[in-house]
Design an enzyme around this catalytic site. Sequence first.
Site, PDB file in Angstrom:
ATOM      1  N   ASP A 113      73.502  14.566  14.466  1.00 49.35           N
ATOM      2  CA  ASP A 113      73.578  15.646  13.725  1.00 49.35           C
ATOM      3  C   ASP A 113      74.633  16.693  14.046  1.00 49.35           C
ATOM      4  OD1 ASP A 113      72.400  15.602  16.244  1.00 49.35           O
ATOM      5  OD2 ASP A 113      70.650  17.083  15.480  1.00 49.35           O
TER       6      ASP A 113
ATOM      7  N   ASP B 136      76.842   4.817   7.922  1.00 48.88           N
ATOM      8  CA  ASP B 136      77.130   4.790   6.486  1.00 48.88           C
ATOM      9  C   ASP B 136      77.281   6.362   6.159  1.00 48.88           C
ATOM     10  OD1 ASP B 136      76.822   4.240   3.687  1.00 48.88           O
ATOM     11  OD2 ASP B 136      74.740   5.081   3.789  1.00 48.88           O
TER      12      ASP B 136
ATOM     13  N   TYR C  50      68.611  -0.837   8.075  1.00 45.64           N
ATOM     14  CA  TYR C  50      69.073  -1.698   7.062  1.00 45.64           C
ATOM     15  C   TYR C  50      68.297  -3.118   6.713  1.00 45.64           C
ATOM     16  CZ  TYR C  50      72.795   1.289   5.168  1.00 45.64           C
ATOM     17  OH  TYR C  50      73.449   2.102   4.361  1.00 45.64           O
TER      18      TYR C  50
ATOM     19  N   ASP D 205      81.085   8.513   4.655  1.00 47.66           N
ATOM     20  CA  ASP D 205      81.342   9.217   3.436  1.00 47.66           C
ATOM     21  C   ASP D 205      81.853  10.691   3.723  1.00 47.66           C
ATOM     22  OD1 ASP D 205      80.500   7.100   1.943  1.00 47.66           O
ATOM     23  OD2 ASP D 205      79.230   8.304   0.577  1.00 47.66           O
TER      24      ASP D 205
ATOM     25  N   LYS E 242      71.353   8.941  18.311  1.00 48.85           N
ATOM     26  CA  LYS E 242      70.239   9.982  18.267  1.00 48.85           C
ATOM     27  C   LYS E 242      69.117   9.554  19.338  1.00 48.85           C
ATOM     28  CE  LYS E 242      68.323  13.539  16.148  1.00 48.85           C
ATOM     29  NZ  LYS E 242      68.852  14.686  15.932  1.00 48.85           N
TER      30      LYS E 242
HETATM   31  C1  IPM Z   1      78.662   1.614   1.582  1.00 50.21           C
HETATM   32  C2  IPM Z   1      77.573   1.684   0.475  1.00 50.21           C
HETATM   33  C3  IPM Z   1      76.607   0.448   0.920  1.00 50.21           C
HETATM   34  C4  IPM Z   1      75.894   0.771   2.215  1.00 50.21           C
HETATM   35  C5  IPM Z   1      75.629   0.681  -0.484  1.00 50.21           C
HETATM   36  C6  IPM Z   1      76.300   0.119  -1.846  1.00 50.21           C
HETATM   37  C7  IPM Z   1      74.509  -0.759   0.139  1.00 50.21           C
HETATM   38  O1  IPM Z   1      77.004   3.057   0.748  1.00 50.21           O
HETATM   39  O2  IPM Z   1      79.280   0.470   1.855  1.00 50.21           O
HETATM   40  O3  IPM Z   1      78.830   2.502   2.601  1.00 50.21           O
HETATM   41  O4  IPM Z   1      74.892   1.548   2.094  1.00 50.21           O
HETATM   42  O5  IPM Z   1      76.127   0.115   3.181  1.00 50.21           O
HETATM   43 MG    MG Z   2      78.027   4.275   1.939  1.00 49.37          MG
END
Ligand code: IPM
Ligand code: MG
Length: 348
Positions: free
Chosen positions: A215, A239, A133, A243, A183
């Site tokens: 993975d 990240d 990042y 999700d 990884k």
């Molecule tokens: C999160 C989001 C952010 C990230 C984006 C919006 C920059 O996906 O907070 O998980 O990638 O960190």
């Molecule tokens: Mg995210």
Amino acid sequence: MAGDGIGPEIMTEALKVLDVLKRDGLKIETEWALVGGAAYDAVGHPLPPATLALAKSADAVLFGSVGGPQYDALPREHRPEKAILGLRKECDFFANLRPANVFPELADASTLKPEVVAGLDIMIIRELTGDIYFGEPRSISGEKGQRVGINTMHYTEAQIRRIMHVGFRTARQRNNKLCSIDKMNVLEAMQLWRDIAIEIAPEYPDVELTHMLVDNAAMQLIRNPKQFDVMVAGNLFGDILSDEASMLTGSIGMLPSASLDANGKGLYEPIHGSAPDIAGRGLANPLAQILSAAMMLRYTFNLPDTANRIEDAVRKTLAQGLRTSDIAKPNEVKASTSEMGDAVVANM
Ligand code: IPM
Ligand code: MG
């Protein structure tokens, strides 16, 4: 900082909850700041200096969400996402706590079989200030047809060490199991990640440390998510896995998160995004924002009882059958954003 899309409407509901606490004697001062696309529209920058200064002087930031399709074509430094990345970096909010737990009332809201997710309670700890990042070099260069895109996975020992300690300490407060995600079979930065995890482990003999390649972890989260207690991952893998984990629970609209610095100051935000497709229509689920306020009271203000009061009210509201459209079954009556918020307030 309410931000964009559904941010303002779910923030309204979280502030109703804080108002109840204020009425009952909680001493907390709140101020508003522009952020994201809303700030860009108003003053030409997604993270205006006044907003950053306010974030630095505050004990905690309650953050909504940022982003929207109207901002996607802007140069990278003006995009709403830059606000959240800037706040994390500038305020050194390095430790991201992303719980994924299944409320018993919603076990059938997941796309996975109820028996796979019922009782699920995992915590993903994600590092927020390093990795690909922020790593340099980064660029797109060269002539059209021959262009090269470059990003760099970059971690210092110090960055890995401090997030690992958060991982071990969090495991201690839970079921003493820490799974470190990397990884290392391909990436040097991730070899260092694993080496540091192994180096620190003897300081926490009561915590069982395991390692998993990212993975495989993505697969195991779907196959048997209950094998995990605490997972610790770098910025990029965290990240993605967070999700994925959020979807095990059936609604990303339910999950809060905390991003903490080394002193307990923090930024609290829903895991979900700004959902521009449903913004302004009273459809959004405010529970992730409300639960983010609860996390704020627990982690920054050290008021676990007050946090529990909010979380219990949320649980009660779900038990009463209130469902916003994201968690409702087709035949169920759907509550609006404000009906959901009002019900939580009533249950407090
Ligand atoms: C999160 C989001 C952010 C990230 C984006 C919006 C920059 O996906 O907070 O998980 O990638 O960190
Ligand atoms: Mg995210």
